[in-house]
Design an enzyme around this catalytic site. Structure first.
Site, PDB file in Angstrom:
ATOM      1  N   ASP A  36     -16.222-103.541  -3.908  1.00 20.49           N
ATOM      2  CA  ASP A  36     -15.423-104.006  -5.190  1.00 20.49           C
ATOM      3  C   ASP A  36     -14.974-102.882  -6.250  1.00 20.49           C
ATOM      4  OD1 ASP A  36     -18.070-103.673  -5.895  1.00 20.49           O
ATOM      5  OD2 ASP A  36     -18.750-105.819  -6.640  1.00 20.49           O
ATOM      6  N   HIS A 243      -6.067 -77.041   3.385  1.00 17.89           N
ATOM      7  CA  HIS A 243      -6.583 -77.998   2.546  1.00 17.89           C
ATOM      8  C   HIS A 243      -8.100 -78.305   2.424  1.00 17.89           C
ATOM      9  CE1 HIS A 243      -1.850 -79.587   2.945  1.00 17.89           C
ATOM     10  NE2 HIS A 243      -2.196 -78.589   2.102  1.00 17.89           N
ATOM     11  N   ASP A 260      -7.580 -73.446  -6.228  1.00 21.25           N
ATOM     12  CA  ASP A 260      -6.273 -74.034  -6.168  1.00 21.25           C
ATOM     13  C   ASP A 260      -6.401 -75.492  -7.152  1.00 21.25           C
ATOM     14  OD1 ASP A 260      -3.811 -75.445  -5.912  1.00 21.25           O
ATOM     15  OD2 ASP A 260      -3.321 -75.013  -3.867  1.00 21.25           O
ATOM     16  N   HIS A 361       3.765 -82.745  -5.635  1.00 18.77           N
ATOM     17  CA  HIS A 361       4.683 -82.449  -4.813  1.00 18.77           C
ATOM     18  C   HIS A 361       5.940 -83.217  -5.217  1.00 18.77           C
ATOM     19  CE1 HIS A 361       1.716 -80.975  -1.685  1.00 18.77           C
ATOM     20  NE2 HIS A 361       2.015 -79.929  -2.365  1.00 18.77           N
ATOM     21  N   GLU A 384       4.229 -69.784  -4.311  1.00 20.80           N
ATOM     22  CA  GLU A 384       2.657 -69.394  -3.982  1.00 20.80           C
ATOM     23  C   GLU A 384       2.606 -68.960  -2.546  1.00 20.80           C
ATOM     24  OE1 GLU A 384       0.943 -73.358  -2.983  1.00 20.80           O
ATOM     25  OE2 GLU A 384       3.116 -74.257  -3.650  1.00 20.80           O
ATOM     26  N   GLU A 408      -0.329 -68.608  -6.769  1.00 13.77           N
ATOM     27  CA  GLU A 408       0.757 -69.707  -7.265  1.00 13.77           C
ATOM     28  C   GLU A 408       0.780 -69.946  -8.819  1.00 13.77           C
ATOM     29  OE1 GLU A 408      -0.823 -73.499  -6.223  1.00 13.77           O
ATOM     30  OE2 GLU A 408       1.323 -74.402  -6.154  1.00 13.77           O
TER      31      GLU A 408
HETATM   32 CA    CA Z   1      -1.347 -75.732  -5.159  1.00 13.79          CA
END
Ligand code: CA
Length: 446
Positions: A36, A243, A260, A361, A384, A408
């Site tokens: 919850d 990632h 990053d 993005h 980047e 980047e």
């Molecule tokens: Ca990035």
């Protein structure tokens, strides 16, 4: 003075009026984290761009005039005040206060949204609505279309086109105005402080999660809403996982640390990567890869100016990287062969840029009429490039294995060329080593 949100709404309404299109733009629905408990609420970016209103359970309806003499209407559907609910779950703006506070023409109870829409949308043949984001809203919207078609028998024109926001709204969002850039500069300043703090604090024996905590503490302490996306703190070969967000390993002397991470401020994202040595000094192979990535990034940044096709930014970085990989003996063959075969993708497997704004993005088409679109003043994009050498790559000498470097920055396209919004964050080798030794941003500016 008109708020930036009212300004955005007016610009969209101008376009909707030209195209005789009504718009239905709901905000996000709360998302369950577990049992919850919900995640912290974040409005959809389209809704935020047009309202600056952060409460859940809201929807913006824009109705351009259907005939001479009519005026456009902006209607916000939102939750009414509720003493009991507000004690438990926080204050609500309420229906009475909304027109004055947000500059909308009318405010209605969100409980009546789908019941009122058939009447409000009657006669519009084109409706802007994003299908596919929220199933429950989509079900209501499809039922609404059926209701409107049913009215056709009574002589009312039914909708014939459902239009994705990409066509008008996202093109507006792609070009940032002064107020948006002000938010993005604030996000960049916060992000700069966080990265500098990370460089000064990282040391062998600390955990990646301690650096993550420092970054996100800085984002919040300096008034950001938090990270704009999942923070990556990748020590050593973890940098080769693009990632990587586990952030749960121990930092080791001799390794690089790739971070990053970017703050979100007033809904706007910053997106920055820096790579630096955990122990404060680059080794020779690390330095060689770092310098190559930096050269590639500089070549790509030089391309950022009005008129450059979007893809040319990536190509500039790619050519420098391919030439460098040949020079270092990491790729074999001529530049043409390597580009043709794609063998560079073992080291540089992503593209160089994406739009940046409310979404990390961000929206906006990358191609127009089958070609990469030219850059225009007001666009913001990341630059980047990176090189990632797998720890398991049997084709390279051992000293290269496990090195991952990405650099980047966030570039604003200006009338004259570009402005690097994140230039304050140490990037040249000397500046990075100085920041690792504890130099502050103010000291590095001298
Ligand atoms: Ca990035």
């Amino acid at each position: 003075m008109e708020s930036m949100y009212t300004h955005h709404r007016r610009r969209l309404l101008d376009r909707l009026t030209q195209e005789r299109t009504a718009a239905v733009i709901p905000t996000a629905r709360p998302k369950v984290r577990n049992h919850d408990c919900d995640y912290r609420f974040r409005p959809t970016s389209d809704f935020w761009y047009l309202t600056g209103f952060a409460e859940p359970g809201a929807c913006l309806v824009l109705l351009p005039p259907q005939s001479e003499g009519q005026t456009a209407r902006s209607i916000l559907f939102l939750r009414p005040r509720d003493v009991e609910q507000e004690i438990w779950n926080g204050k609500r703006l309420g229906i009475e206060a909304a027109p004055e506070a947000l500059g909308v023409d009318e405010a209605h109870d969100s409980a009546d949204l789908w019941n009122e829409l058939p009447e409000l949308l009657s006669g519009y043949e084109r409706i802007l609505y994003r299908l596919g984001d929220e199933e429950e809203d989509d079900r209501h919207f499809i039922a609404l279309l059926k209701t409107l078609r049913g009215k056709a028998r009574g002589g009312v024109r039914p909708p014939v086109r459902v239009i994705d926001p990409a066509e008008y709204l996202h093109e507006l969002r792609l070009i940032k105005d002064r107020d948006e850039l002000s938010a993005m500069r604030k996000a960049a300043a916060i992000t700069a402080e966080a990265h500098a703090a990370a460089m000064a604090s990282a040391a062998p024996g600390l955990g990646e999660q301690q650096i993550e905590a420092l970054l996100e503490y800085t984002f919040r302490r300096r008034g950001g809403s938090g990270p704009a996306y999942g923070t990556i703190v990748a020590g050593g070969a973890n940098a080769c996982i693009l990632h990587y967000t586990e952030n749960d390993q121990i930092l080791r002397d001799g390794d690089l640390l790739l971070i990053d991470a970017g703050a979100e401020k007033e809904g706007y994202a910053c997106d920055v990567t820096r790579t630096f040595p955990v122990g404060g000094r680059f080794s020779e192979p690390q330095r060689a890869i770092y310098e190559l990535v930096l050269r590639a990034q500089q070549a790509a940044i030089e391309k950022v100016r009005p008129g450059t096709p979007f893809d040319a930014v990536h190509e500039a970085a790619l050519w420098v990287i391919v030439d460098g990989l040949i020079e270092l003996g990491l790729c074999r063959g001529s530049r043409e062969e390597i580009l043709e075969e794609g063998s560079y993708k073992a080291f540089f497997m992503h593209r160089t840029s994406h739009w940046l704004g409310l979404d990390v993005h961000d929206c906006g088409a990358y191609h127009q009429d089958g070609k990469a679109r030219p850059l225009e003043p007001g666009m913001v994009l990341t630059v980047e490039p990176g090189i990632y050498i797998s720890p398991d790559n049997p084709d390279v000498e051992e000293r290269w294995r496990g090195i991952g470097v990405r650099i980047e920055d966030d570039l604003l396209v200006t009338a004259e060329g570009s402005e690097n919004l994140t230039a304050a964050i140490p990037k040249e080798l000397d500046a990075v080593e100085a920041a690792c030794a504890g130099a502050t941003l103010a000291e590095l500016r001298k």
